[in-house]
Design a protein around this motif. Structure first.
Motif, PDB file in Angstrom:
ATOM      1  N   UNK A 273       5.844  -6.559   0.431  1.00 46.36           N
ATOM      2  CA  UNK A 273       5.020  -6.698   1.636  1.00 46.36           C
ATOM      3  C   UNK A 273       5.505  -5.737   2.715  1.00 46.36           C
ATOM      4  N   UNK A 274       4.556  -5.114   3.416  1.00 46.33           N
ATOM      5  CA  UNK A 274       4.938  -4.310   4.574  1.00 46.33           C
ATOM      6  C   UNK A 274       5.664  -5.220   5.558  1.00 46.33           C
ATOM      7  N   UNK A 275       6.834  -4.814   5.972  1.00 50.43           N
ATOM      8  CA  UNK A 275       7.655  -5.659   6.848  1.00 50.43           C
ATOM      9  C   UNK A 275       6.943  -5.904   8.176  1.00 50.43           C
ATOM     10  N   UNK A 276       6.846  -7.176   8.593  1.00 52.75           N
ATOM     11  CA  UNK A 276       6.160  -7.490   9.852  1.00 52.75           C
ATOM     12  C   UNK A 276       6.761  -6.748  11.049  1.00 52.75           C
ATOM     13  N   UNK A 277       5.888  -6.410  11.965  1.00 50.16           N
ATOM     14  CA  UNK A 277       6.290  -5.741  13.209  1.00 50.16           C
ATOM     15  C   UNK A 277       6.875  -4.345  12.973  1.00 50.16           C
ATOM     16  N   UNK A 278       6.484  -3.724  11.837  1.00 52.65           N
ATOM     17  CA  UNK A 278       6.870  -2.329  11.589  1.00 52.65           C
ATOM     18  C   UNK A 278       5.600  -1.511  11.403  1.00 52.65           C
ATOM     19  N   UNK A 279       5.725  -0.217  11.532  1.00 45.69           N
ATOM     20  CA  UNK A 279       4.545   0.653  11.455  1.00 45.69           C
ATOM     21  C   UNK A 279       3.917   0.658  10.069  1.00 45.69           C
ATOM     22  N   UNK A 280       2.589   0.799  10.031  1.00 44.96           N
ATOM     23  CA  UNK A 280       1.892   0.961   8.762  1.00 44.96           C
ATOM     24  C   UNK A 280       1.443   2.410   8.574  1.00 44.96           C
ATOM     25  N   UNK A 281       1.908   3.298   9.459  1.00 43.50           N
ATOM     26  CA  UNK A 281       1.555   4.707   9.378  1.00 43.50           C
ATOM     27  C   UNK A 281       2.357   5.377   8.269  1.00 43.50           C
ATOM     28  N   UNK A 282       1.661   5.967   7.321  1.00 44.87           N
ATOM     29  CA  UNK A 282       2.301   6.574   6.158  1.00 44.87           C
ATOM     30  C   UNK A 282       2.843   7.956   6.500  1.00 44.87           C
ATOM     31  N   UNK A 283       4.081   8.209   6.083  1.00 46.75           N
ATOM     32  CA  UNK A 283       4.700   9.525   6.248  1.00 46.75           C
ATOM     33  C   UNK A 283       5.131  10.004   4.867  1.00 46.75           C
ATOM     34  N   UNK A 284       4.315  10.859   4.249  1.00 44.58           N
ATOM     35  CA  UNK A 284       4.515  11.248   2.847  1.00 44.58           C
ATOM     36  C   UNK A 284       5.629  12.276   2.692  1.00 44.58           C
ATOM     37  N   UNK A 285       6.532  12.017   1.736  1.00 39.18           N
ATOM     38  CA  UNK A 285       7.536  13.001   1.355  1.00 39.18           C
ATOM     39  C   UNK A 285       6.867  13.981   0.387  1.00 39.18           C
ATOM     40  N   UNK A 286       6.540  15.167   0.874  1.00 38.92           N
ATOM     41  CA  UNK A 286       5.782  16.132   0.099  1.00 38.92           C
ATOM     42  C   UNK A 286       6.556  16.696  -1.095  1.00 38.92           C
ATOM     43  N   UNK A 287       7.872  16.492  -1.131  1.00 42.64           N
ATOM     44  CA  UNK A 287       8.639  16.918  -2.298  1.00 42.64           C
ATOM     45  C   UNK A 287       8.448  15.956  -3.472  1.00 42.64           C
ATOM     46  N   UNK A 288       8.039  14.716  -3.155  1.00 45.49           N
ATOM     47  CA  UNK A 288       7.842  13.704  -4.185  1.00 45.49           C
ATOM     48  C   UNK A 288       6.376  13.429  -4.476  1.00 45.49           C
ATOM     49  N   UNK A 289       5.562  13.401  -3.426  1.00 41.95           N
ATOM     50  CA  UNK A 289       4.164  12.986  -3.560  1.00 41.95           C
ATOM     51  C   UNK A 289       3.209  14.039  -3.024  1.00 41.95           C
ATOM     52  N   UNK A 290       2.013  14.026  -3.562  1.00 45.12           N
ATOM     53  CA  UNK A 290       0.950  14.879  -3.046  1.00 45.12           C
ATOM     54  C   UNK A 290       0.162  14.154  -1.962  1.00 45.12           C
ATOM     55  N   UNK A 291       0.017  12.828  -2.140  1.00 42.97           N
ATOM     56  CA  UNK A 291      -0.751  12.036  -1.177  1.00 42.97           C
ATOM     57  C   UNK A 291      -0.431  10.566  -1.362  1.00 42.97           C
ATOM     58  N   UNK A 292      -0.651   9.785  -0.310  1.00 42.79           N
ATOM     59  CA  UNK A 292      -0.528   8.325  -0.364  1.00 42.79           C
ATOM     60  C   UNK A 292      -1.484   7.754   0.661  1.00 42.79           C
ATOM     61  N   UNK A 293      -2.103   6.609   0.354  1.00 44.06           N
ATOM     62  CA  UNK A 293      -3.068   6.038   1.272  1.00 44.06           C
ATOM     63  C   UNK A 293      -3.215   4.537   1.053  1.00 44.06           C
ATOM     64  N   UNK A 294      -3.743   3.875   2.073  1.00 40.81           N
ATOM     65  CA  UNK A 294      -4.043   2.456   1.971  1.00 40.81           C
ATOM     66  C   UNK A 294      -5.437   2.279   1.374  1.00 40.81           C
ATOM     67  N   UNK A 295      -5.557   1.384   0.410  1.00 35.44           N
ATOM     68  CA  UNK A 295      -6.849   1.054  -0.201  1.00 35.44           C
ATOM     69  C   UNK A 295      -7.192  -0.404   0.099  1.00 35.44           C
ATOM     70  N   UNK A 296      -8.439  -0.651   0.481  1.00 38.38           N
ATOM     71  CA  UNK A 296      -8.885  -2.028   0.696  1.00 38.38           C
ATOM     72  C   UNK A 296      -9.072  -2.711  -0.663  1.00 38.38           C
ATOM     73  N   UNK A 297      -8.890  -4.009  -0.687  1.00 38.48           N
ATOM     74  CA  UNK A 297      -9.028  -4.772  -1.924  1.00 38.48           C
ATOM     75  C   UNK A 297     -10.385  -4.541  -2.600  1.00 38.48           C
TER      76      UNK A 297
END
Length: 345
Positions: A273-297
């Motif tokens: 679970x995303x830890x409460x009271x922390x940011x949900x803004x994604x900061x992608x490590x481009x050395x590991x990933x090309x992209x990351x995003x939130x998907x609705x159920x």
């Protein structure tokens, strides 16, 4: 009288139920102990290897040999006679084989064997060598599991020809489940690298990502190797922080899967679970990933529904364009699907 008869019937039914359970349990125990005996006893393993009922799974350049059976692609098992007929050096090949398991019963064993590539072989045996990743999409769960074990066992034996203790040559046991040093007698056993694979969720959204080497449009769960000294939970928190810059808690184990890539891994699937009271803004490590995003159920459900018709190609979602998730043979598929169709993760 009626009550007494009823009690007698109930006791009989309970006895029958327990007897069936014990019988089934005993069959499982018997097969497990027999499998262990084959692994540990060279003489018994060689007897099984040369049995007329033994089946062989063929590999060539890490590609399993498959064939159409009716309308489905399946593992094209070969018999000892098939090997002796089609390979002049069958005796030497048999020495390199690795024991897999009892495929259906105690008297029907399965070995995997790596064979040299020959252009006419596929025509002769009426099948073809197919890439393992393609086989993942096309085969049954049982066949995929068998191929995964076979590929990993063959690779391990090929990569451990020398002793890690003194550098001398090693020799495999008949089953291929161990290798012994010819000089210092050190014994090596196959190992697996633990990998934490995680679906991070936040309300009705979950986070999926894609690596540069993924097929076009594919997104999956975050995954990373566990470091020495880490628990699974620690690995999850570290990997999520490194790859997408988020903090997570409430880590729940889901299931596991053996995976032959890159060098035999044990996939430990879980939710975080995303830890409460922390940011949900994604900061992608481009050395590991090309992209990351939130998907609705609902987005996840839409893609899974479209993909159920054919999991081997991307689907065209109305809201997200061309997109797909790993096929059912991969634990990531079930991890994503389970989250999408339940509200209590």
């Amino acid at each position: 009288m009626a009550i007494s008869t009823a009690r007698t019937i109930c006791r009989f039914l309970v006895y029958q139920s327990n007897s069936t359970f014990v019988r089934r349990q005993s069959d499982f125990v018997r097969r497990s102990r027999w499998t262990q005996q084959i692994k540990e006893n060279n003489e018994e393993c060689r007897k099984a290897l040369l049995s007329a009922t033994t089946k062989f799974v063929l590999f060539s350049d890490s590609k399993p040999f498959l064939a159409m059976r009716g309308s489905r692609l399946q593992v094209a098992f070969q018999s000892l006679k098939d090997l002796q007929t089609n390979f002049p050096n069958s005796e030497k090949l048999l020495e390199t084989s690795v024991f897999l398991s009892s495929h259906s019963n105690v008297d029907n064993t399965v070995f995997a064997i790596n064979v040299p590539h020959k252009d006419d072989l596929q025509h002769t045996l009426k099948g073809s060598f197919v890439s393992y990743r393609k086989a993942l999409v096309l085969l049954s769960k049982q066949d995929v599991s068998l191929l995964s074990q076979g590929l990993s066992s063959i690779r391990w034996n090929l990569k451990n020809q020398y002793c890690s203790n003194c550098g001398s040559k090693t020799k495999k046991t008949a089953s291929g489940s161990q290798r012994k040093c010819t000089k210092c007698n050190n014994t090596s056993y196959p190992t697996m690298s633990p990998v934490a694979i995680t679906v991070v969720h936040h309300g009705n959204h979950c986070l999926l990502a894609r690596q540069p080497q993924f097929p076009e449009g594919m997104y999956s769960a975050l995954a990373g190797f566990c470091d020495i000294g880490e628990t699974m939970e620690m690995a999850v928190q570290r990997e999520v922080a490194e790859e997408v810059g988020l903090e997570v808690d409430d880590i729940v184990y889901y299931n596991s899967q053996h995976w032959p890539f890159p060098n035999t891994s044990l996939m430990l699937a879980c939710y975080a679970r995303l830890k409460p009271n922390t940011t949900d803004k994604i900061s992608v490590d481009k050395q590991e990933l090309e992209d990351a995003r939130w998907f609705h159920r609902d987005e996840i459900k839409e893609v899974l529904h479209l993909q159920s018709k054919d999991s081997s190609v991307p689907v065209k979602s109305k809201s997200m364009g061309r997109l797909w998730f790993p096929p059912p043979a991969a634990i990531a598929h079930h991890l994503i699907k389970s989250w999408a169709f339940q509200n209590d993760v």
